[in-house]
Write an enzyme that holds these catalytic residues in place. Sequence first.
Site, PDB file in Angstrom:
ATOM      1  N   ASP A 289       0.865  -1.170   0.000  1.00  0.00           N
ATOM      2  CA  ASP A 289       0.000   0.000   0.000  1.00  0.00           C
ATOM      3  C   ASP A 289       0.914   1.235   0.000  1.00  0.00           C
ATOM      4  O   ASP A 289       2.132   1.135   0.151  1.00  0.00           O
ATOM      5  CB  ASP A 289      -0.980  -0.007   1.172  1.00  0.00           C
ATOM      6  CG  ASP A 289      -2.199   0.858   0.859  1.00  0.00           C
ATOM      7  OD1 ASP A 289      -2.159   1.636  -0.112  1.00  0.00           O
ATOM      8  OD2 ASP A 289      -3.206   0.775   1.586  1.00  0.00           O
TER       9      ASP A 289
HETATM   10  C1  BGC Z   1      -5.091   3.189  -0.020  1.00  0.00           C
HETATM   11  C2  BGC Z   1      -5.245   2.143  -1.090  1.00  0.00           C
HETATM   12  C3  BGC Z   1      -5.143   2.780  -2.447  1.00  0.00           C
HETATM   13  C4  BGC Z   1      -3.807   3.491  -2.549  1.00  0.00           C
HETATM   14  C5  BGC Z   1      -3.567   4.119  -3.906  1.00  0.00           C
HETATM   15  C6  BGC Z   1      -3.865   4.047  -0.231  1.00  0.00           C
HETATM   16  O1  BGC Z   1      -3.841   5.142   0.623  1.00  0.00           O
HETATM   17  O2  BGC Z   1      -5.052   2.569   1.241  1.00  0.00           O
HETATM   18  O3  BGC Z   1      -6.481   1.475  -0.930  1.00  0.00           O
HETATM   19  O4  BGC Z   1      -5.284   1.821  -3.450  1.00  0.00           O
HETATM   20  O5  BGC Z   1      -3.754   4.503  -1.571  1.00  0.00           O
HETATM   21  O6  BGC Z   1      -4.390   5.184  -4.139  1.00  0.00           O
END
Ligand code: BGC
Length: 757
Positions: A289
């Site tokens: 993530d």
């Molecule tokens: C979130 C993810 C997301 C990623 C990219 C993160 O802050 O937890 O779910 O896919 O950002 O945008």
Amino acid sequence: MKHIVGILIVMLLLLNACSSSSGSNSEEERFVEALLGKMTLEEKIGQMNQRTGQWEMTGPAPKNNNSQQLLEDLKNGHVGSMLNVVGAEATRKAQQLVVDNSRLGIPLIFGYDVVHGHQTMFPIPLGEAASWDPELAMLSASVAAKEAAATGLQWTFAPMVDVGRDARWGRVMEGAGEDAYLGSAFAKARVEGFQGSDLSNENTIAACAKHFAGYAFSESGRDYNAVEIGGESLHNVVLPPFKAASDAGVATFMNSFNTIDGMPATASSYLQRTLLKGQWGFDGFVVSDWNSIGEMIQHGAAADLKEAALRAVKGGSDMDMEAHAYLAYLKELVESGEVDVKYIDDAVRRILRIKYRLGLFDDPYKYCNDEREKNNLLTDEHKEAARKVARESMVLLRNEKQILPIDEAVKSIAVIGPLADDKDSPLGNWRAQAISNSAVSLLEGVKSAVGTGIKVNYAKGCDLVTGDRTFGNILNFNNDDRSAFKEAVRAAKKSDVVLLAIGEDAYQSGEGRSQTDITLSGLQNELFEAIYKVNKNVVVVLMTGRPVVIPELAEKAPAILETWHAGSEAGNAIADVLFGKYNPSGKLPMTFPRNVGQVPIYYNHKNTGRPVGDDMGNLWSRYTDSPNTPLYPFGYGLSYTSFMYSNLHLDKNEISTGDEVKVMVTVTNSGKVKGKEVIQLYIRDEVATYARPVKELKGFKKVELAPGESKEVSFTLGKDELGYFHPNGAYVLESGKFKIMVGGNSIETIDTTFTMN
Ligand code: BGC
């Protein structure tokens, strides 16, 4: 205690973590191996590096260093993927930088959060799960994939398959609710919808099961918080939807920000290597993530970014989203011997494999098609699909004296509330490329449904939010400006029926939006009271991203329709339900609590040693200031007709371990109009080595019945439904008595029993 008669899956053969479902001799594997053989260590590490787009790829890079560096990294083949670069032209430009300049020209894969629609917005995933119809989720994912693919993307960071029991956590809106069985069905459907049967098809995109794992169990519902979960819940509640996504062939996984029992998920080789890539045989790749590798430092699990890179790569995180850790440190970690190059090769193989499946090596620009971009977004066909999914997602929570559907005798309708003419909140939180204010508002939907025969009196009543509403800022609520109440009261007074649209702003739920208070914000309850005083025929049109606490409404409002954030066609879909063009059939995928103190509250809890209070004085498992029961239980939802359940029976009352039992029940439409009912089957394993929940969903079917019509519906329970995971991950079938419960929600059921020997 029962005798354990069989351990079905103890530890499946530990599959070679690099094995491929398409076989090691396939053309795909030969291609991947050949390419890998040509790559330098730096080029390999480049593939494991994902960067966000920081400038319009169509224009010049801004002159700050980071962007300049990114430009260089792209040209040198030091970036394998980008996120947040969208559009046929922008993705083409970025792809060109890599393909034309880097030594091997390995194409980028472009990822983006396409969660509940791309430009045509569908209901938020929690709402969509209320349809209890995985085919609708497949439909919405396939439309979203088509639109996303037309804007240069090949990869969505969806579905989020986190089972969420805590409505304070803002991200429950992104999932399928509180149940692992329902969640697994939706996980599978969403993966199949995004990916179709062929990833190389230009209308499909790679999906990503996230957040692996435990993220929704963040302590006290606060986002990013630590997760203490234990093996029994991990294996029985959290992991099943991930396993379902993996079985459905999901191309990628994303790990999660949280620690899980102290271990950062991003570094967990148990989750990512032993389970996912080992026992489950997953052959795609895992992306971290956003900076979850770097955040290991704040967790206190890595001294610096170098150690974080080491722990993440060994743990099985194949691609680094925006921590910049792999690019900075993996080379030296390999050269010093701290990281075996086999980890790098394994990760790169996985990434190349998915790029191959997407057809990017045949044509890196196949998703960058201006024509498709022009013609495939927000089409009438997509809007029609969004309207269909939206109306089937709505849950009728209350309908006293059959105030809904709105009677033909009604001559005037007041449409009131801060969300009544809101064209933006219905779009929901993860709105990808949605155009702001592009949803059909409730007011618009009602106006076009009633034509000229009925007078529509609109008044806002009050604002919900003051100031900016964006993804990036925390909302301010209107707590004192009641100046528009008067006009709303006037509108209510002169109308036969009031539609009161209240609930949550779209930016109240989603990432980083946990709340300790999930009652209605601002002046909304007060507005309800003011309206209700002058007109008792109030239909509350609730628009929320999570279960909310609404004791006053539940007591007084004659009707409540939970519409969630219903997407681009919200107003039309709501009108379809209010005026009876569609008979509501949605059922709650998540429990509605009576008060915040009950949270987390969920239907499949354990019984405790002191479950009831008849003769126990004070000393039983309860609150002294609130009942234990929820306001509206899991699986609950009304219809404009009624359904009766009868003749629940089994094909046998005793089975041997591993055998199947068939469950039959007759469902009758006992009301006056056609309707759909979601028939739910729950089991209780009455005695087990590890205490089992009081009930667990193990089957559901949605059937449509004409008035007076009966249908016999059957379910089969076998080893997949009758066993459970011990905390060590071993799946076991234990003999003994099982209770079977069938009904239209998790509380009102009829039951029978059988024994497994
Ligand atoms: C979130 C993810 C997301 C990623 C990219 C993160 O802050 O937890 O779910 O896919 O950002 O945008």
